[in-house]
Design a protein around this motif. Structure first.
Motif, mmCIF file in Angstrom:
data_model
loop_
_atom_site.group_PDB
_atom_site.id
_atom_site.type_symbol
_atom_site.label_atom_id
_atom_site.label_comp_id
_atom_site.label_asym_id
_atom_site.label_seq_id
_atom_site.Cartn_x
_atom_site.Cartn_y
_atom_site.Cartn_z
ATOM 1 N N VAL A 1 0.833 -1.206 0.000
ATOM 2 C CA VAL A 1 0.000 0.000 0.000
ATOM 3 C C VAL A 1 0.866 1.253 0.000
ATOM 4 O O VAL A 1 0.581 2.215 -0.708
ATOM 5 C CB VAL A 1 -0.959 0.000 1.207
ATOM 6 N N ALA B 1 -4.798 -4.400 -1.496
ATOM 7 C CA ALA B 1 -3.951 -3.218 -1.367
ATOM 8 C C ALA B 1 -4.237 -2.224 -2.489
ATOM 9 O O ALA B 1 -4.405 -1.019 -2.252
ATOM 10 C CB ALA B 1 -2.475 -3.615 -1.369
ATOM 11 N N SER C 1 -3.760 0.652 6.380
ATOM 12 C CA SER C 1 -3.331 -0.694 5.999
ATOM 13 C C SER C 1 -2.595 -1.398 7.131
ATOM 14 O O SER C 1 -2.634 -2.632 7.234
ATOM 15 C CB SER C 1 -2.445 -0.635 4.749
#
Length: 296
Positions: A100, A154, A235
């Motif tokens: 990410v 992601a 994330s």
């Protein structure tokens, strides 16, 4: 922003229980059926609540996000869950923060900072301790599926941040869930086919939990967090999923929890502390005013 972080964390906490529910409550060998029954009912439920359809470009954007965040991700997630032990399957997502971070630096202008890199590597190290101490057999297909699902989600998270939302969070979540479920239906029919036996009460309870808690609620909170927080920081919250998976396996399934795994849990939590204790997290609007090279 602490409240937003805690609310967003509910999503990965619930996802950490997916592996237990899959192995204990769902019928064996039907990952695609589980994915479809998890996504479509949740999406239709949220659509019935919001009564809002996408407009213009959001028809194809919803299809793309639905495929990345739901369709592809769910299929690979359940394949991994069926082929890998719970804790092992969950820990494969540890690379997501670094993926990410790389994508966000290119697509939404979030800086790749040394702090995030260190925290990302520490997170991988922490979950590696969980895997290595689990003494479980690693299935190649299961590992590939888990890693593929991580990369898919992601990219979906970063594009969600880049594109924003034209309607309420629940509405956008419903579009993605429905699109992802529709993508999975033909795959289900070709690969697994329809079930020949009716689901048991236990199966229905498992599907209901994954639909209502692990999907409708969790994804609504996850996308809310992506909107309000830096997507790279969000994330990192995904690292809570393997921690929950291992702890639930220990508490419910009476699996062994070694000293090494406990160290892994501490390392993962330390990585989260490094990311979120740096300074107050910026909202998406405030963050957007900073240059790509801004330092945390």
């Amino acid at each position: 922003m602490t409240r937003t972080i805690l609310i967003t964390a509910i999503a990965p906490l619930s996802w950490g229980t997916t592996y237990l529910v899959t192995s204990e409550l769902l019928p064996p060998g039907r990952p695609l059926l589980a994915a479809v029954l998890r996504a479509l009912p949740a999406g239709l439920l949220l659509l019935a609540i919001t009564r809002t359809l996408p407009r213009g470009a959001w028809w194809w954007k919803s299809a793309v996000l639905g495929a990345l965040n739901i369709g592809v991700f769910f299929a690979l997630l359940f394949i991994a869950a069926y082929r890998l032990p719970g804790g092992v399957a969950a820990t494969m997502g540890a690379i997501q923060p670094l993926v990410v971070a790389l994508l966000a630096s290119r697509l939404v202008g979030e800086a790749i900072t040394l702090r995030r890199i260190i925290a990302g590597v520490a997170g991988i190290g922490g979950v590696a301790l969980l895997v290595l101490q689990a003494q479980a057999r690693l299935d190649v297909i299961g590992v590939i599926a888990a890693l593929g699902g991580t990369v898919s989600m992601a990219l979906g998270a970063v594009l969600s941040k880049r594109w924003g939302r034209p309607a309420s969070g629940l509405a956008v979540t419903s579009w993605q869930l429905i699109a992802g479920g529709v993508v999975l239906v033909p795959v289900l029919l070709l690969v697994e086919g329809l079930p020949t036996e009716p689901p048991t009460t236990t199966n229905l309870l498992g599907y209901a939990y994954l639909t209502l808690v692990g999907t409708a609620l969790a994804y609504a909170l996850w996308f809310r967090g992506i909107e309000r927080l830096p997507v790279t920081s969000v994330s990192f919250l995904g690292l809570l999923s393997p921690v929950v998976a291992v702890l639930v396996g220990f508490i419910v399934l009476h699996q062994t929890l070694s000293i090494g795994q406990l160290v892994g849990v501490v390392v993962v939590l330390g990585a989260l502390a490094v990311v979120f204790a740096a300074r107050p997290v910026l909202s998406s609007s405030a963050e957007g005013s900073q240059s790509v090279g801004a330092r945390r």
